[in-house]
Scaffold this active site. Sequence first.
Site: not given
Length: 203
Positions: A132, A72, A171, A62
Amino acid sequence: MQVRRLEITGAFEFTPKAFPDNRGLFVAPFQEKAFTEATGHPMNLAQTNHSVSARDVIRGVHFADTPPGQAKYVYCPQGALLDVVVDIRVGSPTFGQWEAIRLDSTEYRALYVAEGLGHAFLALTDNTVMTYLCSTGYNPSGEHGITPMDPDLGLPWDTELSGPAILSEKDREAPTLAEAAESGLLPDFNTCLAHYESLRTEQ
């Protein structure tokens, strides 16, 4: 807190000291002072995310449009996972390269993934939790993916999978790195560098 700069510009590994005793354990996976000294800027925190994954789940690769992008800071408070950062910034000297780090609830290592980098992970145990810290909030129109099964990327799943990989439909059907580059979807390296510098000069 031990800090290691990865070969990919904008990626850092942080290893905190854990304090176990007869009650259990205490650890601080994110420490602002260590983070700021490593990156040159504080962590802008706009959102925290929490995922729980079964063994053999792969999430990613991602990334988000940069700027503003989404940095992140990730760690694993339960279970274990293989975390992978991928350089998808067009023009980067390490374009198409990746680095993999095991994150788990034994050593509590953390990984910082700067804006413009790709991120993915494979859960190595059932009920693996990923936390995250994100620099920007969820922006569906600006978030994208590359298939983690891209054969040209050769991400290191096969040696860790215990069975078939479990992926979301999104994905699995995401473009390859080459397809994403051809369509103009990928971040630009120099634009990302300028963004990183702007974060440092704001302080």
